[in-house]
Design an enzyme around this catalytic site. Sequence first.
Site, PDB file in Angstrom:
ATOM      1  N   HIS A  91       0.857  -1.112  -0.056  1.00 33.42           N
ATOM      2  CA  HIS A  91       0.449   0.022   0.079  1.00 33.42           C
ATOM      3  C   HIS A  91       0.977   1.350  -0.150  1.00 33.42           C
ATOM      4  O   HIS A  91       2.000   1.551   0.490  1.00 33.42           O
ATOM      5  CB  HIS A  91      -0.703   0.049   1.883  1.00 33.42           C
ATOM      6  CG  HIS A  91      -1.976   0.806   1.158  1.00 33.42           C
ATOM      7  ND1 HIS A  91      -2.373   1.949   1.335  1.00 33.42           N
ATOM      8  CD2 HIS A  91      -3.555   0.775   0.656  1.00 33.42           C
ATOM      9  CE1 HIS A  91      -3.182   2.373   1.066  1.00 33.42           C
ATOM     10  NE2 HIS A  91      -4.349   1.218   0.668  1.00 33.42           N
ATOM     11  N   HIS A  92       0.376   2.226  -1.033  1.00 31.67           N
ATOM     12  CA  HIS A  92       0.874   3.256  -0.307  1.00 31.67           C
ATOM     13  C   HIS A  92       1.434   4.724   0.746  1.00 31.67           C
ATOM     14  O   HIS A  92       2.061   5.164   0.650  1.00 31.67           O
ATOM     15  CB  HIS A  92       0.209   4.375  -1.850  1.00 31.67           C
ATOM     16  CG  HIS A  92       1.547   5.588  -2.914  1.00 31.67           C
ATOM     17  ND1 HIS A  92       2.837   6.016  -2.506  1.00 31.67           N
ATOM     18  CD2 HIS A  92       1.454   5.892  -4.093  1.00 31.67           C
ATOM     19  CE1 HIS A  92       3.421   6.688  -2.847  1.00 31.67           C
ATOM     20  NE2 HIS A  92       3.043   6.874  -4.744  1.00 31.67           N
ATOM     21  N   ALA A  93       0.392   4.220   1.536  1.00 33.03           N
ATOM     22  CA  ALA A  93       0.322   4.691   2.928  1.00 33.03           C
ATOM     23  C   ALA A  93       1.571   3.811   3.472  1.00 33.03           C
ATOM     24  O   ALA A  93       2.133   4.556   4.955  1.00 33.03           O
ATOM     25  CB  ALA A  93      -1.278   4.406   3.190  1.00 33.03           C
TER      26      ALA A  93
END
Length: 543
Positions: A140-142
Amino acid sequence: MAEQVSAFDAQFLNFETGTNLAHIAALTILDPSGRPGGALTREDLIGLLKRRLHLAPPLRRRLVEVPFGLDHPYWAEDREVDFDYHVRDLALPPPGDDHKLAEQVARLHGARLDRGRPLWEIYLIHGLAGGRVAIYTKVHHAAVDGVTGAEVLAALMDFEPEPAAVPAPETAAEPQRAPDAVEMVIRGVARVLDNPFALLRFIAEAVPRLDEVPFVAQLPGVGVVSRFVRGIGGGDAEALPELPRMVVPRTPFSGPISRHRRFAFGQLPLDEVKRIKNAFGVTVNDVVMAMCATALRRWLAKRDELPRQPLVAGIPVSTRGQAANGSVANEVMLTMTTLPTDVPDPRDRLLSVNRSMGLLKERLAAAPAAWLLEFSQAMPAALSALAARSAFRIASRAAPAMNLLVSNVPGPQTPLYVCGARVTALYPMSVITDVSGGINITVFSYDGRLGFGIVTDRDMVPDVWDLIDYLRDSLAEYGALAAPSEQGMAEPGKPGKTAKPRRTAKAGAGAARGARAAGGPRKEQGVEPKPRRTRKPPESPPA
């Protein structure tokens, strides 16, 4: 205590819906013929992950939500990771060619990650032609940006066929725990009370630079307001170079996207790109951007959909190194530039890219965009998720913020191995959204090649492989144009002005040999965080 998800990273969680997904990924192609038995198994991969998990902290972190959504979530570390869940294997149906592989990976890329677990998955894919295997990894980009994502991937790789012994930490660190519910609520309330001050800080930092904000920059009068505030503010803000107002044209890949993806990939020779770069006095990234503009121009013209205005591309820029604070947060900002798809002459197209990218670099050098974090912090956490999704709906239907995303991530220029299997290619994959458009072109340099990964909306761009063909054709075209300019090294944007350029080992072969080195036209044809070194490797020069 566990680190809190930053306000900026929280936006990657907030805008995510059933169609707008926020994970990034990589497709790694491996040759396992040098391994015992000539095979790589899921058990081999899990064993490697267990031995090196401490080198990749994002793989242990999971989200802990704050009650009532009063604040941004926290990252908590799991002592044990359920590898049986996170590591999976599958096989392609015969003949296992690149198109079959891309179709399978596109389906995996269109599935959302489970937020109740650490936000990553790995798939070992068997059945590729020629005895190859592939590893599809998504995170995930988070949890990671493009640079840290490459570092996580590199922690699992070696510079030699024999996997290096990686000593475990002398003392096992206690997993970081999130605050209890009461403490999270107290912290969330305090942040809400502080929010007016955060808003004032945002206004002071951001208003002089509103002409950089996607979607906002297209509104009438924004440039005038930004210039006026810079004029009365003085200092660094006053010195910012002026950006042209970018009008985002409508294209077949504008508007709300579906949940379905298509994917295509290919390699091009880095030596040939560098030869062109030297001949024209530009940068490797300028050549890559010009090739993308050429491919998109041809794709649009074929459908009689070529706009009169240039396309507007979102360009993620790493800000790592500006503040070495050891944070796990993303350190990336999104800037915008024009892609001169409206320029018919390829030479002029390349020089136009060089001018646009030069202006963007001047702007970033004059004042790094720390205001973007202030923008994220100015919104109360309890409202940010609703605001993000609402903004996405409005922007995608009213006026697109950009046409597509283009990113160039540096990688190592020496061969890598996973469990003794040689990595023959690395292809990046990233996000498409309602606001950024239905095409994402991401490039990763590895071992003398540029690996292009193109993710599209399945319905908007059904013939995504044509773009790979057009990129190869564009490289051959620029290679032919570069030949007359090689009599003298160019000044930026002015070919053939000074000394003779340096040639790489394959540089003198020209466009035709460059295309053959990449696999030939119409066939499969390849800036630099170094992989985490698990034993002393040979030095790898930057690309």
